[in-house]
Design a protein around this motif. Structure first.
Motif, PDB file in Angstrom:
ATOM      1  N   VAL A  49      69.145  64.941  -6.888  1.00  0.00           N
ATOM      2  CA  VAL A  49      69.698  63.986  -8.009  1.00  0.00           C
ATOM      3  C   VAL A  49      68.745  62.978  -8.455  1.00  0.00           C
ATOM      4  CG1 VAL A  49      70.718  62.402  -6.307  1.00  0.00           C
ATOM      5  CG2 VAL A  49      71.770  62.780  -8.376  1.00  0.00           C
ATOM      6  N   ASP A  50      68.769  62.514  -9.728  1.00  0.00           N
ATOM      7  CA  ASP A  50      68.112  61.431 -10.352  1.00  0.00           C
ATOM      8  C   ASP A  50      69.340  60.554 -11.139  1.00  0.00           C
ATOM      9  OD1 ASP A  50      65.726  60.061 -11.605  1.00  0.00           O
ATOM     10  OD2 ASP A  50      66.785  60.527 -13.106  1.00  0.00           O
ATOM     11  N   VAL A  51      69.417  59.329 -10.724  1.00  0.00           N
ATOM     12  CA  VAL A  51      70.131  58.346 -11.568  1.00  0.00           C
ATOM     13  C   VAL A  51      69.577  57.198 -12.192  1.00  0.00           C
ATOM     14  CG1 VAL A  51      72.291  56.829 -11.277  1.00  0.00           C
ATOM     15  CG2 VAL A  51      72.018  58.906  -9.859  1.00  0.00           C
ATOM     16  N   GLN A  52      69.876  56.953 -13.547  1.00  0.00           N
ATOM     17  CA  GLN A  52      69.238  55.967 -14.154  1.00  0.00           C
ATOM     18  C   GLN A  52      70.329  55.125 -14.918  1.00  0.00           C
ATOM     19  OE1 GLN A  52      66.030  57.336 -16.894  1.00  0.00           O
ATOM     20  NE2 GLN A  52      66.291  59.347 -15.933  1.00  0.00           N
ATOM     21  N   LEU A  53      70.063  53.795 -14.822  1.00  0.00           N
ATOM     22  CA  LEU A  53      70.970  52.624 -15.309  1.00  0.00           C
ATOM     23  C   LEU A  53      70.212  51.703 -16.190  1.00  0.00           C
ATOM     24  CD1 LEU A  53      73.207  51.574 -12.346  1.00  0.00           C
ATOM     25  CD2 LEU A  53      73.716  53.354 -13.899  1.00  0.00           C
ATOM     26  N   ASN A  54      70.728  51.762 -17.513  1.00  0.00           N
ATOM     27  CA  ASN A  54      69.681  50.967 -18.424  1.00  0.00           C
ATOM     28  C   ASN A  54      70.500  49.991 -18.855  1.00  0.00           C
ATOM     29  OD1 ASN A  54      67.652  53.018 -18.872  1.00  0.00           O
ATOM     30  ND2 ASN A  54      69.334  54.397 -19.688  1.00  0.00           N
ATOM     31  N   LEU A  55      70.053  48.644 -18.936  1.00  0.00           N
ATOM     32  CA  LEU A  55      70.798  47.543 -19.410  1.00  0.00           C
ATOM     33  C   LEU A  55      69.942  46.958 -20.401  1.00  0.00           C
ATOM     34  CD1 LEU A  55      71.358  45.928 -16.044  1.00  0.00           C
ATOM     35  CD2 LEU A  55      73.283  46.801 -17.195  1.00  0.00           C
ATOM     36  N   ASP A  56      70.646  46.835 -21.743  1.00  0.00           N
ATOM     37  CA  ASP A  56      69.877  46.487 -23.029  1.00  0.00           C
ATOM     38  C   ASP A  56      70.691  45.083 -23.240  1.00  0.00           C
ATOM     39  OD1 ASP A  56      68.163  48.737 -23.079  1.00  0.00           O
ATOM     40  OD2 ASP A  56      69.320  49.826 -24.561  1.00  0.00           O
ATOM     41  N   THR A  57      69.896  44.261 -23.555  1.00  0.00           N
ATOM     42  CA  THR A  57      70.252  42.761 -23.692  1.00  0.00           C
ATOM     43  C   THR A  57      69.564  42.356 -24.929  1.00  0.00           C
ATOM     44  OG1 THR A  57      70.558  42.285 -21.288  1.00  0.00           O
ATOM     45  CG2 THR A  57      70.609  40.434 -23.048  1.00  0.00           C
ATOM     46  N   SER A  58      70.383  41.806 -25.849  1.00  0.00           N
ATOM     47  CA  SER A  58      69.732  41.208 -27.176  1.00  0.00           C
ATOM     48  C   SER A  58      70.228  39.870 -27.326  1.00  0.00           C
ATOM     49  CB  SER A  58      70.216  42.001 -28.522  1.00  0.00           C
ATOM     50  OG  SER A  58      69.545  41.594 -29.580  1.00  0.00           O
TER      51      SER A  58
END
Length: 369
Positions: A49-58
């Motif tokens: 398994v591979d898990v990615q969490l992306n947090l994009d802030t502007s």
């Protein structure tokens, strides 16, 4: 009035408990079941398994602070899909061990005027600071080797502290960046000869359905290079080595789905300053059809050679006949779930060091949220 007051109270409660008004969270969880024959890490079927969490802030609506949290259990020494030429593009594991969550990337991008974009990061990838990625292949990745535009040493995706600047106007783009894998280590430094740095310049031109780019990367010894034979990998990564990597890549895709696929192709050549390796070469071609059998589904095929030794020093043997070939079909079950069966063949993956051909088969399930 009572209903309005109640609605205002509920809105206030939602605002008080929401994550952030300026941050967007997206994620990708990937299951992989499969195995590879004649692989040194083993031939048994595994489930990873591979898990990615992306947090994009502007903060302004135009800038971007990106934080990527990632975890996986693709141990390169104990998993066929996590090491060598059979490495999958989504294969990941933290240095501390399997299933540990770490900060994979953390960088800030901001526009400067209307044509320039600057990037500064404590953990940023070379690919994050390129204005153009000159490939339409693949929409659903399999082998990492075939996702690097035919020039895996030039597009080596070095990761660490770095900075970059790109310019874009009328389809043209010019990107320059620097990444040092050891830049957070005070014993090695950000700009020293031991920094494991990659300096990159890319010139590109792209429109909606086609693009082309030329790239040059100067690679210090210690940089972890993907998509190369074991001999080339050791020579490029050797301490004190210096390499000049060039690549030319491009793509074209039809404006509507049909029998004509998108075409992506690239070529790379690299010279090394020391050791037994003088020159290595690589290439790839990828074809991809959209809306196959049903709308949203895709089919693709990629073939190419990893970086192999085409010229050597000190009487060392060169390498020929090293290539990879993959086929895959992406079934889009829902907008968020995709199931992708895939197979691949690696011919002479050990290069000059020998070894048997490898055959891999896998079933990949992707969950986007």
């Amino acid at each position: 009035k009572g209903r309005v007051d109640g609605l205002e109270a509920k809105v206030g409660e939602l605002e008080a408990n929401q994550f952030s008004t300026t941050t967007k969270l997206s994620g990708l969880a990937t299951f992989v079941v499969g195995g590879v024959s004649n692989n040194p890490a083993g031939e048994q079927v595994t489930f990873n398994v591979d898990v990615q969490l992306n947090l994009d802030t502007s903060f302004t609506g135009k800038d971007l602070l990106r934080t990527v949290l990632r975890a996986g259990n693709f141990d390169g020494d104990g998993n066929a899909f996590g090491g060598g030429l059979s490495t999958l593009e989504i294969a990941f594991q933290e240095e501390g061990g399997p299933d540990r969550v770490g900060i994979d990337k953390l960088f800030y991008q901001v526009p400067i005027g209307s044509q320039f974009t600057a990037t500064l990061g404590a953990r940023v990838g070379q690919e994050d600071m390129l204005a153009l990625w000159p490939s339409a292949y693949p929409s659903d990745t399999v082998l990492n080797l075939l996702t690097l535009n035919g020039a895996p040493l030039a597009y080596n995706k070095n990761l660490g502290p770095g900075l970059g600047l790109w310019w874009q106007a009328n389809g043209w783009s010019l990107s320059a960046n620097y990444v040092a894998a050891n830049g957070a280590d005070s014993s090695q430094g950000l700009f020293s000869s031991d920094s494991a740095g990659t300096s990159t310049v890319q010139l590109g031109y792209g429109q909606e359905n086609w693009g082309i780019a030329a790239i040059y990367s100067f690679i210090d010894g210690g940089v972890s290079v993907p998509g190369a034979t074991p001999f080339v990998t050791r020579q490029i990564e050797e301490e004190g080595a210096r390499s000049n990597a060039f690549g030319l890549s491009g793509f074209w895709q039809p404006t509507a789905s049909g029998w004509i696929p998108s075409i992506s192709a690239g070529y790379g050549i690299t010279s090394s300053s020391r050791g037994d390796l003088r020159t290595s070469q690589s290439w790839m071609v990828g074809l991809q059809w959209s809306d196959v059998f049903a709308k949203g589904n895709g089919f693709g095929m990629g073939v190419g050679q990893p970086a192999y030794a085409s010229a050597t020093r000190n009487g060392a043997a060169g390498e020929q006949g090293v290539w990879a070939w993959e086929w895959w079909y992406q079934w889009q079950v829902t907008d968020a779930i995709a199931v992708t069966p895939a197979i691949f063949v690696l011919h002479n993956p050990g290069g000059r060091e020998g070894g048997q051909d490898q055959f891999g088969a896998l079933l990949k399930t992707s969950f986007r949220f």
